[in-house]
Design an enzyme around this catalytic site. Structure first.
Site, short mmCIF file in Angstrom:
data_model
loop_
_atom_site.label_atom_id
_atom_site.label_comp_id
_atom_site.label_asym_id
_atom_site.label_seq_id
_atom_site.Cartn_x
_atom_site.Cartn_y
_atom_site.Cartn_z
N ASP A 1 0.85 -1.19 0.00
CA ASP A 1 0.00 0.00 0.00
C ASP A 1 0.89 1.25 0.00
O ASP A 1 1.14 1.85 -1.03
CB ASP A 1 -0.92 -0.05 1.22
CG ASP A 1 -1.97 1.05 1.23
OD1 ASP A 1 -1.81 2.05 0.50
OD2 ASP A 1 -2.97 0.93 1.96
N ARG B 1 4.06 1.07 1.15
CA ARG B 1 5.41 0.48 1.08
C ARG B 1 6.22 0.70 2.36
O ARG B 1 7.37 0.27 2.48
CB ARG B 1 6.18 1.02 -0.14
CG ARG B 1 7.37 0.14 -0.53
CD ARG B 1 7.86 0.41 -1.93
NE ARG B 1 7.00 -0.25 -2.89
CZ ARG B 1 7.12 -0.13 -4.21
NH1 ARG B 1 8.05 0.64 -4.71
NH2 ARG B 1 6.31 -0.77 -5.01
N THR C 1 5.80 -0.64 5.41
CA THR C 1 6.08 -1.90 6.10
C THR C 1 7.16 -2.69 5.37
O THR C 1 8.07 -3.24 6.01
CB THR C 1 4.79 -2.74 6.22
OG1 THR C 1 3.81 -1.99 6.90
CG2 THR C 1 5.04 -4.04 6.95
N TYR D 1 -9.46 -9.19 2.30
CA TYR D 1 -8.98 -10.55 2.11
C TYR D 1 -9.84 -11.51 2.93
O TYR D 1 -10.39 -11.13 3.98
CB TYR D 1 -7.51 -10.65 2.53
CG TYR D 1 -6.61 -9.88 1.59
CD1 TYR D 1 -6.23 -10.42 0.37
CD2 TYR D 1 -6.15 -8.61 1.92
CE1 TYR D 1 -5.42 -9.72 -0.51
CE2 TYR D 1 -5.33 -7.89 1.05
CZ TYR D 1 -4.97 -8.45 -0.16
OH TYR D 1 -4.18 -7.75 -1.03
#
Length: 201
Positions: free
Chosen positions: A113, A115, A117, A184
């Site tokens: 998303d 980046r 993390t 998810y």
């Protein structure tokens, strides 16, 4: 109004299957590190598709990183936080970190998303491996990190990845999509309702 995308377990399975050949050919991983909690399920599915006859299963290690924080408005949509929180990490006092030296390590997460993390994970793992390499006197062995995500959101990123990693094509997203909110299946509390919504995508 945030646009939402619902994915079924079958769709996640198919995304991993579709990426497996490229991962095997380009990355040749002999170890996976799953970022929790979104990377656990894709990593386990991938392991089945990366298995080759006569070769052992690729081991999966786990790290826990959290960037998202709930808005607290009763909405299921979350917003990216500002700081990465380390909730679980490799045991640096054991031989575990030494097992990363000289390996092709595939980092697995569900979505890229902001980046932030992924940047944190790569930097910290590289730093830990470098320390272990020096400590154990194994400076001739090179560790290569690669990344696999199910979805890469096509938007400006706050985090960055090493230029060498990108130049060597050691980053793979099964799908590049817009800035959607992706639901998810492992986040669902009612899987039948989740799958019903997925059919409406």
């Amino acid at each position: 109004m945030v646009q939402k995308l619902y994915l079924t377990y079958n769709q996640v399975h198919q995304l991993c299957q579709g990426a497996a050949d490229r991962i095997l050919n380009d990355f040749k991983p002999n170890l996976m590190i799953a970022i929790g909690g979104g990377g656990y399920v894709p990593a386990r599915i991938l392991r089945s598709f990366l298995k080759r006859e006569g070769s052992p299963n690729i081991p999966i290690q786990a790290i826990g990183l959290s960037l998202y924080e709930t808005l607290g408005t009763g909405s299921e949509v979350e917003v990216p936080g500002t700081k990465v929180t380390r909730t679980q990490w490799l045991d640096l006092s054991s031989l575990e970190i030494g097992n990363l030296i000289g390996k092709n390590v595939l980092i697995v997460d569900e979505v890229d998303d902001t980046r932030t993390t992924l940047e944190y994970a790569v930097k910290e793992l590289e730093k830990d491996v470098e320390l272990a390499t020096q400590k154990l006197g194994r400076t001739g062995e090179k560790t290569k990190f690669s990344i696999f995500v199910l979805h890469n959101k096509d938007k400006p990123k706050k985090g960055t990845l090493p230029k060498e990693m990108l130049d060597d094509n050691r980053y793979l997203a099964a799908v590049t999509c817009g800035d959607l909110w992706i639901n998810y299946p492992w986040e669902a509390t009612d899987i039948e309702e989740h799958d019903r919504l997925a059919k409406q995508n």
